[in-house]
Design an enzyme around this catalytic site. Structure first.
Site, mmCIF file in Angstrom:
data_model
loop_
_atom_site.group_PDB
_atom_site.id
_atom_site.type_symbol
_atom_site.label_atom_id
_atom_site.label_comp_id
_atom_site.label_asym_id
_atom_site.label_seq_id
_atom_site.Cartn_x
_atom_site.Cartn_y
_atom_site.Cartn_z
ATOM 1 N N THR A 277 42.135 33.383 38.865
ATOM 2 C CA THR A 277 41.654 32.052 38.486
ATOM 3 C C THR A 277 40.221 32.112 37.953
ATOM 4 O O THR A 277 39.598 31.092 37.694
ATOM 5 C CB THR A 277 41.676 31.078 39.677
ATOM 6 O OG1 THR A 277 40.723 31.545 40.649
ATOM 7 C CG2 THR A 277 43.058 30.977 40.286
ATOM 8 N N HIS B 133 29.545 33.993 42.042
ATOM 9 C CA HIS B 133 30.657 33.055 41.796
ATOM 10 C C HIS B 133 31.198 32.505 43.115
ATOM 11 O O HIS B 133 31.692 31.384 43.166
ATOM 12 C CB HIS B 133 31.806 33.760 41.058
ATOM 13 C CG HIS B 133 31.364 34.537 39.872
ATOM 14 N ND1 HIS B 133 30.846 33.941 38.747
ATOM 15 C CD2 HIS B 133 31.339 35.881 39.620
ATOM 16 C CE1 HIS B 133 30.538 34.874 37.857
ATOM 17 N NE2 HIS B 133 30.820 36.055 38.364
ATOM 18 N N HIS C 1 41.174 32.687 49.402
ATOM 19 C CA HIS C 1 42.042 33.630 48.697
ATOM 20 C C HIS C 1 41.911 35.021 49.297
ATOM 21 O O HIS C 1 40.818 35.600 49.311
ATOM 22 C CB HIS C 1 41.667 33.682 47.206
ATOM 23 C CG HIS C 1 42.053 32.449 46.466
ATOM 24 N ND1 HIS C 1 41.447 32.056 45.297
ATOM 25 C CD2 HIS C 1 42.983 31.492 46.744
ATOM 26 C CE1 HIS C 1 41.992 30.939 44.866
ATOM 27 N NE2 HIS C 1 42.930 30.572 45.729
ATOM 28 N N HIS D 37 36.786 29.058 47.462
ATOM 29 C CA HIS D 37 36.403 28.118 46.400
ATOM 30 C C HIS D 37 36.207 26.784 47.110
ATOM 31 O O HIS D 37 36.974 26.449 48.040
ATOM 32 C CB HIS D 37 37.518 27.990 45.357
ATOM 33 C CG HIS D 37 37.898 29.297 44.720
ATOM 34 N ND1 HIS D 37 37.364 29.731 43.522
ATOM 35 C CD2 HIS D 37 38.749 30.277 45.135
ATOM 36 C CE1 HIS D 37 37.880 30.923 43.217
ATOM 37 N NE2 HIS D 37 38.710 31.278 44.183
ATOM 38 N N HIS E 8 37.764 35.603 49.579
ATOM 39 C CA HIS E 8 36.674 34.740 49.126
ATOM 40 C C HIS E 8 37.157 33.303 49.160
ATOM 41 O O HIS E 8 38.342 33.049 49.413
ATOM 42 C CB HIS E 8 36.239 35.135 47.701
ATOM 43 C CG HIS E 8 37.336 34.963 46.722
ATOM 44 N ND1 HIS E 8 38.283 35.945 46.457
ATOM 45 C CD2 HIS E 8 37.695 33.894 45.968
ATOM 46 C CE1 HIS E 8 39.152 35.491 45.570
ATOM 47 N NE2 HIS E 8 38.822 34.244 45.265
ATOM 48 N N GLU F 227 41.631 25.053 44.359
ATOM 49 C CA GLU F 227 42.062 25.391 42.992
ATOM 50 C C GLU F 227 43.480 24.884 42.779
ATOM 51 O O GLU F 227 43.740 24.079 41.871
ATOM 52 C CB GLU F 227 41.978 26.904 42.783
ATOM 53 C CG GLU F 227 40.547 27.432 42.970
ATOM 54 C CD GLU F 227 40.224 28.620 42.106
ATOM 55 O OE1 GLU F 227 40.799 29.698 42.325
ATOM 56 O OE2 GLU F 227 39.412 28.459 41.182
HETATM 57 C C1 LIG Z 1 35.079 37.137 40.264
HETATM 58 N N1 LIG Z 1 36.500 37.045 40.439
HETATM 59 C C2 LIG Z 1 37.100 38.006 41.349
HETATM 60 C C3 LIG Z 1 36.898 39.408 40.883
HETATM 61 N N2 LIG Z 1 37.976 40.331 40.886
HETATM 62 C C4 LIG Z 1 37.856 41.490 40.123
HETATM 63 C C5 LIG Z 1 36.906 42.422 40.484
HETATM 64 C C6 LIG Z 1 36.836 43.605 39.715
HETATM 65 C C7 LIG Z 1 37.670 43.826 38.638
HETATM 66 C C8 LIG Z 1 38.604 42.849 38.295
HETATM 67 O O1 LIG Z 1 39.431 43.005 37.265
HETATM 68 C C9 LIG Z 1 39.549 44.315 36.783
HETATM 69 C C10 LIG Z 1 38.688 41.666 39.034
HETATM 70 S S1 LIG Z 1 39.236 40.162 41.892
HETATM 71 O O2 LIG Z 1 40.404 40.737 41.300
HETATM 72 O O3 LIG Z 1 38.868 40.719 43.152
HETATM 73 C C11 LIG Z 1 39.466 38.530 41.962
HETATM 74 S S2 LIG Z 1 40.920 37.749 42.433
HETATM 75 C C12 LIG Z 1 40.313 36.192 42.139
HETATM 76 S S3 LIG Z 1 41.277 34.823 42.443
HETATM 77 N N3 LIG Z 1 40.325 33.524 42.486
HETATM 78 O O4 LIG Z 1 42.227 34.688 41.382
HETATM 79 O O5 LIG Z 1 41.870 35.059 43.751
HETATM 80 C C13 LIG Z 1 39.010 36.284 41.742
HETATM 81 C C14 LIG Z 1 38.517 37.599 41.659
HETATM 82 ZN ZN LIG Z 2 39.887 32.874 44.268
#
Ligand SMILES: CN[C@@H]1CN(c2cccc(OC)c2)S(=O)(=O)c2sc(S(N)(=O)=O)cc21
Ligand SMILES: [Zn+2]
Length: 260
Positions: A198, A63, A118, A95, A93, A105
Site C-alpha cells: 500500500t 513513513h 500490518h 497506519h 508496522h 487503509e
Molecule cells: C515503506 N513501505 C514498506 C517497505 N517495504 C519494503 C522494504 C524494502 C524493499 C521493498 O520492496 C523491494 C519494500 S515492505 O515490503 O516491508 C512493506 S509492506 C507495506 S504494506 N503497507 O503494504 O503492508 C509497506 C512496506
Molecule cells: Zn502497511
C-alpha cells in the site's frame, strides 16, 4: 527530500507519476463489502507460529514505525488459510489517522477504523531474498488487523512506551523479545484477496489476509503514535506523523473470499 509521502505534493494522488503500477489491476487497500465476499469453505484457519520469533529493533522509516524481525530461518511463520506454504515474518508496522474516526487503509462497507496493523511475511520457500519475493505475485503475505478506540490495550504499551525513542525519521532502537501474537484478536476469521503493497513501490505481490475482528486500544495509546514525526531530527520543519494511509483502490473485478 522524500521520494514519496502522504502530503499534498507527494501523497497517494501523485504516486502514479513515479510508480505507474499505482494504477494497476491488483492495488491495495480496498473497501471490503462483507456481503459481496464469497464464503469459501476450503479456506482453512490461519496458523501463526510466532513462539520462536526474534524481534530486533524498532525504527521510524519516515513513513511509519516498524518493528523488524530476524528472518534468516523459519523461526516465525504464518501458514494455512489461502497460503500454499509458510511465509516468514519480516516486520510489522502501523497506519493511523489524525483523529480516531479514520486511519485504517482497508475499509469495511465504507467504514474506516482508527488504525491498521500490518504484519509483513515473505515466501522464503520459493524466493531466496525478501527483495526478490517482494516483486513476485505470490511473494508476500500481509496480515492486517484493525485497531478501534475504547479500553486500554494491555500489551500495546510495550510499543507505545518506547515511541519517544524513535520520534524522528531514521531513528532506530533495540527492541528485543516482543511477540506480536499479543496484538491479535481472539478470533482470526478473515477476508483474503490478491493485492499490493500500500506504499511505493506498490508491488503487486501481496496475498492480503484481513482479520475481521478489531483489537481495542485507548485513545491515549493511539495518541502516542501521533507524537512521531515524518521528518528527520536535523530538519527545521517538523511534520507530525499521522494520516499515513492510502485510500481504497478500485477492485477491478477481484474476488474477496471469506473464511467462516
Ligand atoms: C515503506 N513501505 C514498506 C517497505 N517495504 C519494503 C522494504 C524494502 C524493499 C521493498 O520492496 C523491494 C519494500 S515492505 O515490503 O516491508 C512493506 S509492506 C507495506 S504494506 N503497507 O503494504 O503492508 C509497506 C512496506
Ligand atoms: Zn502497511
Amino acid at each position: 527530500g522524500n521520494p514519496w509521502g502522504y502530503g499534498k505534493q507527494d501523497g497517494p494522488s501523485v504516486w502514479h507519476k513515479n510508480y505507474p503500477v499505482a494504477e494497476g489491476d491488483r492495488q491495495s487497500p480496498i473497501d471490503i463489502v462483507p456481503h459481496q465476499a464469497s464464503h469459501d469453505p476450503s479456506l482453512g484457519p490461519i496458523v501463526l507460529n510466532y513462539d520462536k520469533c526474534t524481534s530486533i529493533k524498532i525504527a521510524n522509516n519516515g513513513h511509519s514505525v516498524v518493528v523488524e524481525f530476524e528472518d534468516s530461518d523459519d523461526r516465525s511463520v504464518i501458514q494455512g488459510g489461502p497460503l500454499g506454504n509458510p511465509y516468514r515474518l519480516k516486520q510489522f508496522h502501523f497506519h493511523w489517522g489524525g483523529k480516531d474516526c479514520h486511519g485504517s487503509e482497508h475499509t469495511v462497507a465504507g467504514n474506516s477504523y482508527a488504525s491498521e496493523l500490518h504484519l509483513v511475511h515473505w515466501n522464503a520457500v520459493k524466493y531466496k531474498t525478501f527483495e526478490e519475493a517482494a516483486t513476485a505475485p505470490d511473494g508476500l503475505a500481509v496480515l492486517g488487523i484493525f485497531l478501534e478506540t475504547g479500553d486500554n490495550h494491555r500489551w500495546l504499551h510495550t510499543i507505545t512506551d518506547v515511541l519517544y525513542t524513535v520520534k524522528f525519521k531514521g531513528s532506530v532502537t533495540d527492541f528485543k523479545g516482543f511477540n506480536p501474537k499479543c496484538l491479535l484478536p481472539s478470533s482470526l476469521h478473515y477476508w483474503t484477496y490478491l493485492g499490493s503493497l500500500t506504499t511505493p513501490p506498490l508491488y503487486e505481490s501481496v496475498t492480503w489476509i484481513i482479520v475481521k475482528d478489531p483489537i481495542i486500544v485507548s485513545e491515549k495509546q493511539l495518541g502516542k503514535f501521533r507524537t512521531l514525526v515524518f521528518t528527520g531530527e536535523e530538519e527545521d520543519q517538523r511534520t507530525r506523523m499521522e494520516n499515513n494511509f492510502r485510500p481504497p483502490q478500485p477492485l477491478k473485478g477481484r474476488k474477496v473470499r471469506s473464511s467462516n
